[in-house]
Design a protein around this motif. Sequence first.
Motif, PDB file in Angstrom:
ATOM      1  N   GLU B 126       7.623  48.419 -77.922  1.00  0.00           N
ATOM      2  CA  GLU B 126       7.163  47.569 -79.020  1.00  0.00           C
ATOM      3  C   GLU B 126       5.633  47.574 -78.979  1.00  0.00           C
ATOM      4  N   MET B 127       5.001  47.748 -80.127  1.00  0.00           N
ATOM      5  CA  MET B 127       3.539  47.795 -80.158  1.00  0.00           C
ATOM      6  C   MET B 127       2.977  46.404 -80.451  1.00  0.00           C
ATOM      7  N   VAL B 128       2.061  45.964 -79.617  1.00  0.00           N
ATOM      8  CA  VAL B 128       1.393  44.672 -79.817  1.00  0.00           C
ATOM      9  C   VAL B 128      -0.112  44.908 -79.706  1.00  0.00           C
ATOM     10  N   ALA B 129      -0.813  44.624 -80.769  1.00  0.00           N
ATOM     11  CA  ALA B 129      -2.266  44.789 -80.797  1.00  0.00           C
ATOM     12  C   ALA B 129      -2.678  46.149 -80.230  1.00  0.00           C
ATOM     13  N   GLY B 130      -1.967  47.169 -80.649  1.00  0.00           N
ATOM     14  CA  GLY B 130      -2.314  48.520 -80.245  1.00  0.00           C
ATOM     15  C   GLY B 130      -1.846  48.917 -78.869  1.00  0.00           C
ATOM     16  N   LEU B 131      -1.125  48.037 -78.207  1.00  0.00           N
ATOM     17  CA  LEU B 131      -0.697  48.336 -76.840  1.00  0.00           C
ATOM     18  C   LEU B 131       0.831  48.413 -76.794  1.00  0.00           C
ATOM     19  N   PRO B 132       1.386  49.447 -76.153  1.00  0.00           N
ATOM     20  CA  PRO B 132       2.834  49.520 -76.028  1.00  0.00           C
ATOM     21  C   PRO B 132       3.339  48.537 -74.967  1.00  0.00           C
ATOM     22  N   ILE B 133       4.356  47.797 -75.313  1.00  0.00           N
ATOM     23  CA  ILE B 133       4.887  46.747 -74.441  1.00  0.00           C
ATOM     24  C   ILE B 133       6.411  46.871 -74.432  1.00  0.00           C
ATOM     25  N   GLY B 134       7.017  46.423 -73.351  1.00  0.00           N
ATOM     26  CA  GLY B 134       8.473  46.437 -73.265  1.00  0.00           C
ATOM     27  C   GLY B 134       9.091  45.318 -74.084  1.00  0.00           C
ATOM     28  N   LYS B 135      10.254  45.592 -74.631  1.00  0.00           N
ATOM     29  CA  LYS B 135      10.872  44.585 -75.502  1.00  0.00           C
ATOM     30  C   LYS B 135      12.143  43.982 -74.906  1.00  0.00           C
ATOM     31  N   SER B 136      12.400  44.276 -73.648  1.00  0.00           N
ATOM     32  CA  SER B 136      13.544  43.645 -72.979  1.00  0.00           C
ATOM     33  C   SER B 136      13.299  43.719 -71.474  1.00  0.00           C
ATOM     34  N   PRO B 137      14.043  42.930 -70.707  1.00  0.00           N
ATOM     35  CA  PRO B 137      13.769  42.902 -69.266  1.00  0.00           C
ATOM     36  C   PRO B 137      14.066  44.226 -68.577  1.00  0.00           C
ATOM     37  N   SER B 138      13.295  44.511 -67.546  1.00  0.00           N
ATOM     38  CA  SER B 138      13.559  45.687 -66.725  1.00  0.00           C
ATOM     39  C   SER B 138      14.659  45.352 -65.723  1.00  0.00           C
ATOM     40  N   ILE B 139      15.290  46.377 -65.157  1.00  0.00           N
ATOM     41  CA  ILE B 139      16.479  46.121 -64.325  1.00  0.00           C
ATOM     42  C   ILE B 139      16.149  45.292 -63.082  1.00  0.00           C
ATOM     43  N   ASP B 140      14.953  45.455 -62.547  1.00  0.00           N
ATOM     44  CA  ASP B 140      14.594  44.671 -61.362  1.00  0.00           C
ATOM     45  C   ASP B 140      14.642  43.175 -61.673  1.00  0.00           C
ATOM     46  N   GLN B 141      14.225  42.834 -62.905  1.00  0.00           N
ATOM     47  CA  GLN B 141      14.237  41.417 -63.277  1.00  0.00           C
ATOM     48  C   GLN B 141      15.652  40.930 -63.569  1.00  0.00           C
ATOM     49  N   LEU B 142      16.468  41.815 -64.124  1.00  0.00           N
ATOM     50  CA  LEU B 142      17.868  41.418 -64.349  1.00  0.00           C
ATOM     51  C   LEU B 142      18.576  41.216 -63.013  1.00  0.00           C
ATOM     52  N   VAL B 143      18.241  42.067 -62.052  1.00  0.00           N
ATOM     53  CA  VAL B 143      18.827  41.888 -60.716  1.00  0.00           C
ATOM     54  C   VAL B 143      18.297  40.592 -60.092  1.00  0.00           C
ATOM     55  N   ALA B 144      16.986  40.359 -60.265  1.00  0.00           N
ATOM     56  CA  ALA B 144      16.409  39.130 -59.704  1.00  0.00           C
ATOM     57  C   ALA B 144      17.061  37.895 -60.308  1.00  0.00           C
ATOM     58  N   ASN B 145      17.349  37.955 -61.609  1.00  0.00           N
ATOM     59  CA  ASN B 145      18.046  36.816 -62.229  1.00  0.00           C
ATOM     60  C   ASN B 145      19.345  36.508 -61.498  1.00  0.00           C
ATOM     61  N   HIS B 146      19.946  37.583 -60.971  1.00  0.00           N
ATOM     62  CA  HIS B 146      21.271  37.445 -60.375  1.00  0.00           C
ATOM     63  C   HIS B 146      21.218  37.093 -58.891  1.00  0.00           C
ATOM     64  N   ILE B 147      20.255  37.671 -58.168  1.00  0.00           N
ATOM     65  CA  ILE B 147      20.305  37.507 -56.707  1.00  0.00           C
ATOM     66  C   ILE B 147      19.166  36.677 -56.116  1.00  0.00           C
ATOM     67  N   ALA B 148      18.119  36.421 -56.910  1.00  0.00           N
ATOM     68  CA  ALA B 148      16.979  35.702 -56.324  1.00  0.00           C
ATOM     69  C   ALA B 148      17.379  34.273 -55.970  1.00  0.00           C
ATOM     70  N   ARG B 149      16.848  33.791 -54.870  1.00  0.00           N
ATOM     71  CA  ARG B 149      17.082  32.396 -54.501  1.00  0.00           C
ATOM     72  C   ARG B 149      16.146  31.514 -55.306  1.00  0.00           C
ATOM     73  N   PRO B 150      16.631  30.401 -55.817  1.00  0.00           N
ATOM     74  CA  PRO B 150      15.748  29.526 -56.601  1.00  0.00           C
ATOM     75  C   PRO B 150      14.642  28.896 -55.766  1.00  0.00           C
ATOM     76  N   ASP B 151      14.820  28.902 -54.457  1.00  0.00           N
ATOM     77  CA  ASP B 151      13.805  28.278 -53.607  1.00  0.00           C
ATOM     78  C   ASP B 151      12.917  29.316 -52.931  1.00  0.00           C
ATOM     79  N   ARG B 152      12.916  30.502 -53.468  1.00  0.00           N
ATOM     80  CA  ARG B 152      12.073  31.558 -52.915  1.00  0.00           C
ATOM     81  C   ARG B 152      11.396  32.307 -54.073  1.00  0.00           C
ATOM     82  N   LEU B 153      10.480  33.209 -53.721  1.00  0.00           N
ATOM     83  CA  LEU B 153       9.850  34.015 -54.757  1.00  0.00           C
ATOM     84  C   LEU B 153      10.905  34.843 -55.476  1.00  0.00           C
ATOM     85  N   ARG B 154      10.700  34.989 -56.764  1.00  0.00           N
ATOM     86  CA  ARG B 154      11.713  35.676 -57.556  1.00  0.00           C
ATOM     87  C   ARG B 154      11.607  37.195 -57.377  1.00  0.00           C
TER      88      ARG B 154
END
Lengths: 586, 466
Positions: B126-154
């Motif tokens: 997705e282009m924003v102000a001339g810069l290409p940007i991602g338009k959905s989460p990357s897999i590392d973040q989807l995995v983090a959503n699933h396995i990260a502890r809420p009381d630790r760094l994500r």
Amino acid sequence: MASHSSKTSPVGWSLALTLCFGAAAVTAAGCNEAEPEPGPAPAELVPDAAPLARLTAEQYRNTIRDLLPTVNSGHITFPVELEGRGGFENNAAFNTATPALVEAYQRAARHVASAAMEDIDAMLGCESLEEGCARGWLPGFAELAWRRPLTQAELDTLLANFDSWQGSHGTDVAVELSLSYLLQSAEFLYFPRFGTETVIEGTDAVPLTDYELASRLSYFLWNSMPDAELLDLAREGRLQDRQVLADQAFRMLGDYRAIDMVVSFHRQNWDFDDVGSNPIDLDYYAPVFEAMGLEAEDDKSDYYYLEYSPGARFESDVFVAQHVFHGEGTLEALLTSNKAWVTPDVARLAYQQEVDDSLAPITWGGLVAGEGNDEIGVWTTEYYPIELDPMQRAGLFTMAGFLSAKAGPQQPAPVRRGVTILDRLMCIELVPPGDVPPLEEAEALEPKTNRDKYAIHSQSEACAGCHDSIDGIGFTFENYDSLGRWRDTDNGYPVDATGQLLGTDQDGPVNDAVELMTKMGQSRAVHDCYTKQWFRYAFGRNEAAADVETVLAMQEGFWSSGGDIRLLIVNLAGSYSFRHRRAQGL
Amino acid sequence: MLNRRRFLTALGLASGSLFLPSLARRVRGAPGDPPTRLIVIVSQHGGWMPTWAMNPAGNPADAVWQHDLTAMSQAEFSPSLAPLFPYADRTIAIEGLSMVSGDIDPAGVLRHEIGQIHTLTGNEVEMVAGLPIGKSPSIDQLVANHIARPDRLRSLEVSIGDICPVVNYRDRLQPLLGENRMPVIHERLFGLVNGGAGGSPALVEQGKVMTMVDERYAALSSRLSTEDQQKVEVHRDLLSDLRGQVDGLMAASCEVPELQPVSDYNDEWAATVSMLTAALSCDLLRVATLNLATVPGNQLGIAGDDVHDGYAHQLATSDAAVQVMTDYTAYHSTQVAQLLAALDAIPEGDGTMLDNTLVLWTSELADGIHGFDRMPICLFGGQTWQTGRYIHYPSDVPYEAWVWDGVRRSSSGRPHQKLLSSILRGFGVPDPDTGEQWSAMPITELSGKDGAKIDCTGVLDELWNP
């Protein structure tokens, strides 16, 4: 002086200059001639789209410096953030928070609050903490931190928690936690601009409130918080008066913080941060260093990275500050002047000249990468005035900073130099190649010089489209090696620094970079690009279709003024767009 | 350049009760268990298949086949991957996946930039102000959503060398730029553990402070336009996460590694591995991305040369470029092997940390001439899939894979979205719509040659079927 220095009022000038900032009305002393208050704004006057802005790292540090003078704010670090193409660190399109940023805000607030406690008496300005002093001090501090008075409810919350913490942990901790709270709050980190409640009849615009104007003005002109005078005027409701706002803009331009801001704009716009990032090949340049008595590898390395590179990096800052605030103050001067301020090291190595140390130097410094495990170091030294050879040097882009940054370890990088000039001085965004066709002719050509090597680009039809423009500029800098030194020969062959300028009102062949920069200094297209970049910086966003008239008016005004940079800044601050925001969406 | 044993010594892992993985056999856990950690390594400029691929049995190019890496000799390992030979039994090398979606993406920006977004999001730019940007989460973040502890760094995102272009996205338009300052990373990982700064009242009360701060954001949010409101709500979400993390990290105990001085690219890698393995072993975080900037020429014995323009771009026409870029990939293989050694040196349960950590090594391109076809991909560790395998996929996708201007192959490798979905399914990340097992990335179908449909859904079945 360029030929464009007529002072005739351009078409569209009055659209954006709704203060007394018409060219004829402005003097160095200030704004002397109030224009009539406008009635309902003409439909073509466009208020700012005003996306929610947030403090940049630089603004955060500056604000802490001004808010809590006893705290050393220089060491506060934040994650690097994205910028748009041709954009700036304050671009609101990219300021959505990240986990690392929110953590950094929390960490910074704790550290700042803790550091402030080291001299709590000085901060509070009272003799005893036990007599309600801290509690009495807090509302005033909160108003400064949030850049507006707190509502009664906000004040009640603040004081109730202060009381609770004071009861549990004592006054010091209560103050520290209160500071931590104030510095993490949205009112400190963001710039909510709602405007007044009155939509201007016949428009979609609301004027900003006095406090919003004070903040907007100070974070544009100073990159920091409003001072007491601005806040007093806001409190008195006087910043809606265009004359008062104009007077303030001129006053603020006389402050050192405005110098910092102008330097910061150029640092970002012209990529000064890149200086020193080029890993020079110390072996290749060994004869240069050895001629200066540096034999050991570590000595060469220390000299290059710890003396030469910072010197080259900050000579750009000094050049901008001196020419804008103590010289002609024009874009042309920045692009063509051979009057510079340099360190003895850079003078000797890059310019083959010695400084005259009997002349008064400018002391200048800035933040650099720290040594060892220090995240940030401070580098300060003295810069001596010097007249560079006018046959070899013309303006910032023929000086050591730019030239050494846009270079390879051994040979200059004409493509990077050309692309930077096209992008940053001409606002020409090149369509990037979708491919890299193999350059099979490379060996057959047997390049003798650096230029020959790069000239292979033009042999390929797929490359030539862009490289005619890029190389036409980049090759003109072939007289400067990777250290920024002048050279007449390359690999034993005479340097060919001829090129051509395309895409401007000054198009044509040029013999070298000096001639190129002379043409650019007189180019309307280059002035227009520079103005557009200032618009982006002032508004913290890229221009949209609705901003066309505002940008055009600013460009016309800048060109007609002879490229007066300070006048451009004041005109931006006084523009209708700057003082209003769209009512839609609120 | 560090060798493996010296590197482990530098990390403080080569003595005492710890062991070098090559000197002792690992005790393996139960196959099929999902990993508990994810490390993503993204190197630049892809690889070069002629010196990366392995086919000692002479299997046909037009079939799916697998080969036992543990049955190969060191001499049979390809030059690019040779340094990984000691971890052959922990490796799955995958040949034949392609970033077809990147090739088709109409963004009109550099292929590096397209690849940096597609590689982990599997989605278009997705282009924003001339810069290409991602338009959905990357897999590392989807995995983090699933396995990260809420009381630790994500999660942690690191750049080695220069700040690298973004490959991680928390969500649409939420780039996570990798940090390259070692002290900042150290502070982020360890600044609060073991009671923070002595558990001072000012620190202990931060939870309450953040609750108060949240009220300010809530008050602001209600008055903003939709777009700005989203911005503030992201900040609020992050504050909420942080509130849990501050207390959790202060309660965590961990032997904090010393902050190592760094002076070059290799130092930064060593310092990062040291900090990361310590943080993982203390369960301070579970997901990390190490984004590797272009290796400086002086690390490859070509000081003074520009690796990117001077060699990567010349791969198709220069033997010297092939040699340098093969060395380049082998250099990264050495680094990856060092990370695996560090993970494998820390006992965990009946095995080591490597047994419970999935490491993905990928790139933004297939090769230095900006191709997207047949990307170099390796998986290491974990127990979800049987490791010690080389998986080959044929070029049987009806898309004319771009090689360079005017040159296309008649077909293409399989969409890399299937790899991303496999990893998500391997971690047990549920499909957000159905709650069932993960089935597809945002791009589910592409249009290929003569209008043929290219299916990007599903997983790489061979991962589950040795």
